[in-house]
Design a protein around this motif. Structure first.
Motif, PDB file in Angstrom:
ATOM      1  N   PRO A   1       0.822  -1.217   0.000  1.00 22.19           N
ATOM      2  CA  PRO A   1       0.000   0.000   0.000  1.00 22.19           C
ATOM      3  C   PRO A   1       0.851   1.260   0.000  1.00 22.19           C
ATOM      4  O   PRO A   1       1.947   1.298   0.559  1.00 22.19           O
ATOM      5  CB  PRO A   1      -0.822  -0.134   1.289  1.00 22.19           C
ATOM      6  CG  PRO A   1      -0.036  -1.067   2.154  1.00 22.19           C
ATOM      7  CD  PRO A   1       0.643  -2.024   1.214  1.00 22.19           C
ATOM      8  N   LEU A   2       0.322   2.292  -0.646  1.00 24.09           N
ATOM      9  CA  LEU A   2       1.009   3.585  -0.681  1.00 24.09           C
ATOM     10  C   LEU A   2       0.632   4.404   0.549  1.00 24.09           C
ATOM     11  O   LEU A   2      -0.467   4.268   1.085  1.00 24.09           O
ATOM     12  CB  LEU A   2       0.615   4.354  -1.942  1.00 24.09           C
ATOM     13  CG  LEU A   2       1.039   3.719  -3.270  1.00 24.09           C
ATOM     14  CD1 LEU A   2       0.459   4.511  -4.439  1.00 24.09           C
ATOM     15  CD2 LEU A   2       2.542   3.644  -3.384  1.00 24.09           C
TER      16      LEU A   2
ATOM     17  N   ARG B   1       0.008   5.455  -8.174  1.00 22.62           N
ATOM     18  CA  ARG B   1       0.835   4.280  -8.431  1.00 22.62           C
ATOM     19  C   ARG B   1       1.544   4.357  -9.773  1.00 22.62           C
ATOM     20  O   ARG B   1       2.735   4.023  -9.897  1.00 22.62           O
ATOM     21  CB  ARG B   1      -0.036   3.028  -8.385  1.00 22.62           C
ATOM     22  CG  ARG B   1       0.704   1.735  -8.726  1.00 22.62           C
ATOM     23  CD  ARG B   1       1.577   1.268  -7.597  1.00 22.62           C
ATOM     24  NE  ARG B   1       0.789   0.865  -6.437  1.00 22.62           N
ATOM     25  CZ  ARG B   1       1.326   0.498  -5.279  1.00 22.62           C
ATOM     26  NH1 ARG B   1       2.644   0.517  -5.119  1.00 22.62           N
ATOM     27  NH2 ARG B   1       0.550   0.141  -4.260  1.00 22.62           N
ATOM     28  N   THR B   2       0.859   4.796 -10.815  1.00 23.77           N
ATOM     29  CA  THR B   2       1.413   4.781 -12.166  1.00 23.77           C
ATOM     30  C   THR B   2       1.715   6.169 -12.715  1.00 23.77           C
ATOM     31  O   THR B   2       2.268   6.282 -13.811  1.00 23.77           O
ATOM     32  CB  THR B   2       0.440   4.072 -13.121  1.00 23.77           C
ATOM     33  OG1 THR B   2      -0.833   4.765 -13.104  1.00 23.77           O
ATOM     34  CG2 THR B   2       0.225   2.623 -12.711  1.00 23.77           C
ATOM     35  N   GLY B   3       1.333   7.224 -11.984  1.00 18.67           N
ATOM     36  CA  GLY B   3       1.516   8.569 -12.519  1.00 18.67           C
ATOM     37  C   GLY B   3       0.584   8.878 -13.672  1.00 18.67           C
ATOM     38  O   GLY B   3       0.896   9.724 -14.520  1.00 18.67           O
TER      39      GLY B   3
ATOM     40  N   ALA C   1      -4.840   6.269  -4.992  1.00 17.29           N
ATOM     41  CA  ALA C   1      -3.680   5.373  -4.961  1.00 17.29           C
ATOM     42  C   ALA C   1      -3.575   4.509  -6.206  1.00 17.29           C
ATOM     43  O   ALA C   1      -2.516   4.425  -6.829  1.00 17.29           O
ATOM     44  CB  ALA C   1      -3.741   4.499  -3.705  1.00 17.29           C
ATOM     45  N   GLU C   2      -4.673   3.849  -6.599  1.00 17.15           N
ATOM     46  CA  GLU C   2      -4.617   2.828  -7.637  1.00 17.15           C
ATOM     47  C   GLU C   2      -5.613   3.127  -8.764  1.00 17.15           C
ATOM     48  O   GLU C   2      -6.536   3.933  -8.605  1.00 17.15           O
ATOM     49  CB  GLU C   2      -4.929   1.445  -7.042  1.00 17.15           C
ATOM     50  CG  GLU C   2      -4.117   1.094  -5.805  1.00 17.15           C
ATOM     51  CD  GLU C   2      -2.660   0.783  -6.104  1.00 17.15           C
ATOM     52  OE1 GLU C   2      -2.290   0.681  -7.293  1.00 17.15           O
ATOM     53  OE2 GLU C   2      -1.878   0.636  -5.143  1.00 17.15           O
ATOM     54  N   ILE C   3      -5.432   2.416  -9.875  1.00 18.73           N
ATOM     55  CA  ILE C   3      -6.348   2.571 -11.009  1.00 18.73           C
ATOM     56  C   ILE C   3      -7.765   2.188 -10.600  1.00 18.73           C
ATOM     57  O   ILE C   3      -8.739   2.845 -10.986  1.00 18.73           O
ATOM     58  CB  ILE C   3      -5.861   1.726 -12.199  1.00 18.73           C
ATOM     59  CG1 ILE C   3      -4.543   2.287 -12.741  1.00 18.73           C
ATOM     60  CG2 ILE C   3      -6.910   1.690 -13.310  1.00 18.73           C
ATOM     61  CD1 ILE C   3      -3.911   1.446 -13.830  1.00 18.73           C
ATOM     62  N   GLY C   4      -7.898   1.127  -9.811  1.00 23.58           N
ATOM     63  CA  GLY C   4      -9.223   0.726  -9.346  1.00 23.58           C
ATOM     64  C   GLY C   4      -9.914   1.823  -8.557  1.00 23.58           C
ATOM     65  O   GLY C   4     -11.135   2.020  -8.679  1.00 23.58           O
TER      66      GLY C   4
ATOM     67  N   VAL D   1     -14.049   6.268  -8.432  1.00 20.26           N
ATOM     68  CA  VAL D   1     -14.375   7.698  -8.412  1.00 20.26           C
ATOM     69  C   VAL D   1     -15.283   8.050  -9.590  1.00 20.26           C
ATOM     70  O   VAL D   1     -16.294   8.753  -9.440  1.00 20.26           O
ATOM     71  CB  VAL D   1     -13.090   8.550  -8.444  1.00 20.26           C
ATOM     72  CG1 VAL D   1     -13.412  10.010  -8.743  1.00 20.26           C
ATOM     73  CG2 VAL D   1     -12.345   8.435  -7.126  1.00 20.26           C
ATOM     74  N   VAL D   2     -14.929   7.546 -10.765  1.00 21.20           N
ATOM     75  CA  VAL D   2     -15.741   7.808 -11.964  1.00 21.20           C
ATOM     76  C   VAL D   2     -17.128   7.204 -11.805  1.00 21.20           C
ATOM     77  O   VAL D   2     -18.146   7.826 -12.142  1.00 21.20           O
ATOM     78  CB  VAL D   2     -15.031   7.255 -13.212  1.00 21.20           C
ATOM     79  CG1 VAL D   2     -15.923   7.393 -14.440  1.00 21.20           C
ATOM     80  CG2 VAL D   2     -13.708   7.972 -13.437  1.00 21.20           C
TER      81      VAL D   2
END
Length: 220
Positions: free
Chosen positions: A36-37, A126-128, A160-163, A168-169
């Motif tokens: 985790p971040l 996580r991925t920028g 934090a993550e793509i998920g 959020v969307v």
């Protein structure tokens, strides 16, 4: 002395007598792939990863700082005779108060669109990556067609993550999801031909993000 055949059968009998081989460990499919971040430093992690993949990052504490940063950026990188397009009303109002010149309509867009500024749905630490949707006045064109894509975002949009970004969307649009989502990770690039990296192959050659504090409009 045992023959090779008898030696082989002996090893087979010994293996069978020992019982079945131990089962391989079962993966924990629910466990996260990455550690985790730190929740308190998501914006810092995003900025580091965004720069690592070739993005330009600017932090602005106030709208005045945003105006100064954008004016300097445009003075240095907007080609002569080209336009800086901003189509979202809230950003037009913000930049007008910050005295940033812009093109608010689509006039001469195909021939003069060197730079476009859009908002975004979320920033993935996580991925920028930047999650962009065409559900705003910017539509699809403004984040894809100009050679240089600028994004205005807030620290509260960093997840934090793509998920997390997809959730959020989903929460924002419910059953009326945008027709597409773009997960933009750095400037457009390809190395398909002789492993030579080329920027701007399928979209903007430069990607710059201006992170403006959530309370910038009321900051002194």
């Amino acid at each position: 002395m045992l023959s090779p055949r008898e030696q082989l059968l002996g090893r087979i009998r010994s293996a069978l007598a020992a019982g079945p081989a131990p089962a391989p460990p079962v993966p924990d499919w629910a466990a996260p792939v990455h550690p985790p971040l730190p929740a308190a430093d998501l914006a810092v992690v995003f900025a580091e990863n965004f720069r690592r993949i070739g993005g330009e990052f600017f932090y602005c504490e106030t709208s005045a700082q945003l105006g100064a940063a954008l004016r300097d950026w445009l003075a240095e990188r907007l080609p002569a005779g080209q336009q800086f397009y901003v189509w979202e009303p809230a950003m037009q109002t913000l930049l007008a108060s910050a005295k940033v010149p812009l093109q608010a309509t689509a006039a001469d867009f195909r021939t003069q669109a060197a730079v476009g500024l859009t908002s975004c749905e979320a920033l993935v630490a996580r991925t920028g990556s930047i999650v962009v949707a065409p559900a705003t006045a910017s539509g699809r064109r403004l984040s894809i067609y100009p050679d240089q894509h600028l994004v205005l975002a807030r620290p509260s949009q960093v997840v934090a993550e793509i998920g997390d970004a997809l959730r959020v969307v989903q929460a924002r649009y419910s059953d009326h999801l945008p027709s597409m989502l773009s997960l933009t990770t750095g400037p457009s690039r390809t190395a398909d031909i002789e492993k030579t990296l080329v920027l701007g192959a399928h979209g903007p050659r430069r990607l710059s993000l201006f992170l403006l504090e959530d309370d910038a409009e009321t900051a002194a």
